[in-house]
Design a protein around this motif. Structure first.
Motif, PDB file in Angstrom:
ATOM      1  N   CYS A   1      -1.912   6.146   2.599  1.00  0.00           N
ATOM      2  CA  CYS A   1      -2.572   5.302   1.600  1.00  0.00           C
ATOM      3  C   CYS A   1      -1.521   4.784   0.629  1.00  0.00           C
ATOM      4  N   TRP A   2      -1.360   3.486   0.551  1.00  0.00           N
ATOM      5  CA  TRP A   2      -0.412   2.925  -0.414  1.00  0.00           C
ATOM      6  C   TRP A   2      -0.896   1.553  -0.851  1.00  0.00           C
ATOM      7  N   HIS A   3      -0.567   1.208  -2.072  1.00  0.00           N
ATOM      8  CA  HIS A   3      -1.021  -0.065  -2.642  1.00  0.00           C
ATOM      9  C   HIS A   3       0.193  -0.807  -3.206  1.00  0.00           C
ATOM     10  N   PRO A   4       0.542  -1.952  -2.640  1.00  0.00           N
ATOM     11  CA  PRO A   4       1.722  -2.684  -3.121  1.00  0.00           C
ATOM     12  C   PRO A   4       1.421  -3.502  -4.373  1.00  0.00           C
ATOM     13  N   LEU A   5       2.349  -3.454  -5.311  1.00  0.00           N
ATOM     14  CA  LEU A   5       2.311  -4.278  -6.513  1.00  0.00           C
ATOM     15  C   LEU A   5       3.499  -5.224  -6.470  1.00  0.00           C
ATOM     16  N   ARG A   6       3.266  -6.495  -6.798  1.00  0.00           N
ATOM     17  CA  ARG A   6       4.326  -7.502  -6.715  1.00  0.00           C
ATOM     18  C   ARG A   6       4.677  -8.037  -8.095  1.00  0.00           C
ATOM     19  N   LEU A   7       5.963  -8.223  -8.344  1.00  0.00           N
ATOM     20  CA  LEU A   7       6.461  -8.929  -9.525  1.00  0.00           C
ATOM     21  C   LEU A   7       7.288 -10.103  -9.022  1.00  0.00           C
ATOM     22  N   ASP A   8       6.925 -11.301  -9.421  1.00  0.00           N
ATOM     23  CA  ASP A   8       7.600 -12.499  -8.919  1.00  0.00           C
ATOM     24  C   ASP A   8       8.366 -13.262  -9.993  1.00  0.00           C
ATOM     25  N   GLU A   9       7.816 -13.336 -11.182  1.00  0.00           N
ATOM     26  CA  GLU A   9       8.422 -14.191 -12.213  1.00  0.00           C
ATOM     27  C   GLU A   9       9.671 -13.533 -12.790  1.00  0.00           C
TER      28      GLU A   9
ATOM     29  N   VAL B   1       8.184 -10.073   5.910  1.00  0.00           N
ATOM     30  CA  VAL B   1       8.307  -8.855   5.126  1.00  0.00           C
ATOM     31  C   VAL B   1       7.557  -9.005   3.810  1.00  0.00           C
ATOM     32  N   LEU B   2       7.672 -10.175   3.178  1.00  0.00           N
ATOM     33  CA  LEU B   2       6.969 -10.389   1.924  1.00  0.00           C
ATOM     34  C   LEU B   2       5.467 -10.391   2.141  1.00  0.00           C
ATOM     35  N   ALA B   3       5.022 -10.879   3.287  1.00  0.00           N
ATOM     36  CA  ALA B   3       3.594 -10.832   3.588  1.00  0.00           C
ATOM     37  C   ALA B   3       3.128  -9.391   3.726  1.00  0.00           C
ATOM     38  N   LEU B   4       3.953  -8.554   4.351  1.00  0.00           N
ATOM     39  CA  LEU B   4       3.623  -7.136   4.469  1.00  0.00           C
ATOM     40  C   LEU B   4       3.509  -6.502   3.102  1.00  0.00           C
ATOM     41  N   ALA B   5       4.440  -6.870   2.186  1.00  0.00           N
ATOM     42  CA  ALA B   5       4.402  -6.313   0.842  1.00  0.00           C
ATOM     43  C   ALA B   5       3.151  -6.738   0.101  1.00  0.00           C
ATOM     44  N   GLY B   6       2.602  -7.888   0.446  1.00  0.00           N
ATOM     45  CA  GLY B   6       1.433  -8.373  -0.257  1.00  0.00           C
ATOM     46  C   GLY B   6       0.132  -7.834   0.280  1.00  0.00           C
ATOM     47  N   THR B   7       0.105  -7.304   1.475  1.00  0.00           N
ATOM     48  CA  THR B   7      -1.158  -6.879   2.070  1.00  0.00           C
ATOM     49  C   THR B   7      -1.228  -5.396   2.338  1.00  0.00           C
ATOM     50  N   GLY B   8      -0.067  -4.737   2.453  1.00  0.00           N
ATOM     51  CA  GLY B   8      -0.068  -3.318   2.782  1.00  0.00           C
ATOM     52  C   GLY B   8      -0.312  -3.058   4.245  1.00  0.00           C
ATOM     53  N   ALA B   9      -0.153  -4.086   5.098  1.00  0.00           N
ATOM     54  CA  ALA B   9      -0.380  -3.910   6.533  1.00  0.00           C
ATOM     55  C   ALA B   9       0.629  -4.734   7.287  1.00  0.00           C
ATOM     56  N   PRO B  10       1.087  -4.293   8.452  1.00  0.00           N
ATOM     57  CA  PRO B  10       2.052  -5.048   9.229  1.00  0.00           C
ATOM     58  C   PRO B  10       1.457  -6.342   9.733  1.00  0.00           C
ATOM     59  N   GLN B  11       2.305  -7.351   9.812  1.00  0.00           N
ATOM     60  CA  GLN B  11       1.875  -8.660  10.246  1.00  0.00           C
ATOM     61  C   GLN B  11       2.192  -8.887  11.715  1.00  0.00           C
ATOM     62  N   ASN B  12       1.493  -9.824  12.341  1.00  0.00           N
ATOM     63  CA  ASN B  12       1.776 -10.230  13.713  1.00  0.00           C
ATOM     64  C   ASN B  12       2.941 -11.196  13.681  1.00  0.00           C
TER      65      ASN B  12
END
Length: 435
Positions: free
Chosen positions: A115-123, A148-159
């Protein structure tokens, strides 16, 4: 908490620590790495070195929160152990960074958490948004990877290769540095494939793609849409003089390069290994949706066929040992010839080396190295063994040259089992945990 540099993640983590009223433990790869975090957390924020914190946790110390700054730079097995002692954990890391560690941390470590929840800081806070220098650096060094950034935003691996796995057909070919320069899109796709698969990939590898000598590259692309499905990177090794090979075995020389060939001589009995010409598999990667379809094995077979035709004696590989990974290299025809004596801090695994012979000389070397490795394993399991000629040669290198005691440990054990001499220092070192 995932953010590029200059976004304020350490400051924000420090503000959060202050709200916890010191009901937290703070750790990082180095104390200097948390200067900003502690400045915002307040003077009472407790910092512990990772290994010291683990010892305290084993003794019964507990807190509600664990805060880890620059988490990607910690050995992942150590980080996993620490997290097991706390109900709540906040990790901060840089993903798109020049160190090349954050991507692997996200893909190899976070993906395995229940169980993990990604938090993003962009600015950015240290400079203006869309700063031209930062944008140029990111584009030039290919620091940003959309997948990789998409993975960080969703918490799940991308296709990462939709439809590629269903093709079942691919084309394997060798690629040269000139191709990378003429086709920047192909170079970028190959490099980003490596960054998703290998935690150590960094911009230094991008430079090697362009101009490093003695490199070989193979790619596998889907027939019907030419999408990159897999990549293989090999490095030339060996071919040194007999004198230099002997100096490597003796412990007097360790010139840069030839990782496996020199290691087999310096830490094993295969002193001829640096003399033979070989290629080491440095990296191999397959897109997730195309794995377990034989693409990696087909690329290795193609590389072996070409290397044999160009007079190479063997292929080699060094990898962090797991049962699943070893089964892959076995299916490719490799034989295990060496296992490290210590767990690597960066991977949390023992380093293993394996060879795929291509010539008669390569087959003789592989047979001797594999036989010596199996014999050492039987010795470690308690088998009583006599001294052979290669043991006496190793003991001579230990006594009269500069071969390290760790490289001669098996021969020394056979010696003290057969010798009637006191040899107190050797016996204490080999039978008790003493330096």
């Amino acid at each position: 908490m995932i953010a590029p540099r200059g976004r304020g993640k350490s400051a924000l983590a420090g503000m959060f620590a202050r709200t916890l009223d010191n009901a937290c433990c703070i750790t990082a790869p180095a104390k200097t790495a948390v200067d900003i975090l502690r400045r915002y957390a307040g003077p009472g924020a407790p910092f512990f070195a990772p290994d010291a914190l683990l010892d305290r946790c084993r003794e019964g110390m507990s807190d509600r929160w664990l805060l880890v700054d620059e988490a990607a730079a910690l050995p992942l097995p150590l980080l996993r152990q620490l997290m097991g002692y706390f109900p709540h954990v906040l990790l901060t890391t840089t993903v798109a960074g020049y160190e090349g560690t954050g991507r692997g941390f996200l893909l190899k470590f976070c993906e395995t958490l229940p169980c993990w929840h990604p938090l993003r800081l962009d600015e950015p806070l240290r400079w203006a948004a869309n700063d031209p220098l930062e944008r140029w650096l990111t584009e030039t060094l290919l620091l940003e990877d959309a997948d990789v950034l998409a993975l960080a935003g969703t918490g799940a691996p991308q296709n990462t290769a939709a439809g590629a796995a269903g093709a079942g057909r691919w084309r394997i070919g060798k690629v040269g540095a000139r191709t990378w320069r003429r086709q920047p899109a192909a170079r970028q796709a190959f490099y980003q494939l490596l960054t998703r698969a290998h935690y150590r990939t960094s911009p230094i590898d991008l430079r090697r793609l362009l101009d490093a000598p003695s490199m070989s590259f193979f790619t596998a692309t889907a027939h019907y849409h030419r999408q990159l499905m897999a990549g293989l990177w090999l490095v030339e090794e060996g071919g040194v003089t007999s004198r230099l090979a002997h100096d490597v075995w003796s412990g007097y020389r360790r010139p840069p390069g030839s990782l496996v060939a020199q290691s087999l001589a310096a830490h094993g009995s295969a002193w001829r290994a640096p003399r033979l010409r070989s290629r080491r598999i440095s990296r191999i990667a397959v897109v997730p949706t195309a794995r377990r379809r034989g693409i990696g094995l087909a690329m290795i077979a193609k590389a072996a066929e070409q290397a044999a035709g160009e007079g190479r004696d063997f292929l080699s590989v060094s990898f962090g040992y797991t049962a699943a990974l070893w089964r892959f290299w076995q299916r490719a025809g490799f034989q295990l010839v060496r296992m490290g004596t210590h767990i690597e801090a960066s991977r949390g695994l023992y380093s293993a080396m394996a060879l795929l012979p291509l010539s008669d000389a390569g087959r003789r070397l592989t047979l001797r190295a594999a036989d010596g490795f199996e014999r050492d394993c039987r010795l470690a399991a308690g088998e009583q063994q006599d001294l052979r000629m290669e043991d006496w040669r190793c003991l001579a290198g230990f006594a009269f040259a500069q071969r390290p005691p760790e490289a001669c440990r098996s021969a020394l054990i056979r010696l003290i089992h057969r010798s009637t001499l006191p040899l107190p220092a050797l016996r204490l070192w080999l039978t008790q945990p003493m330096p």
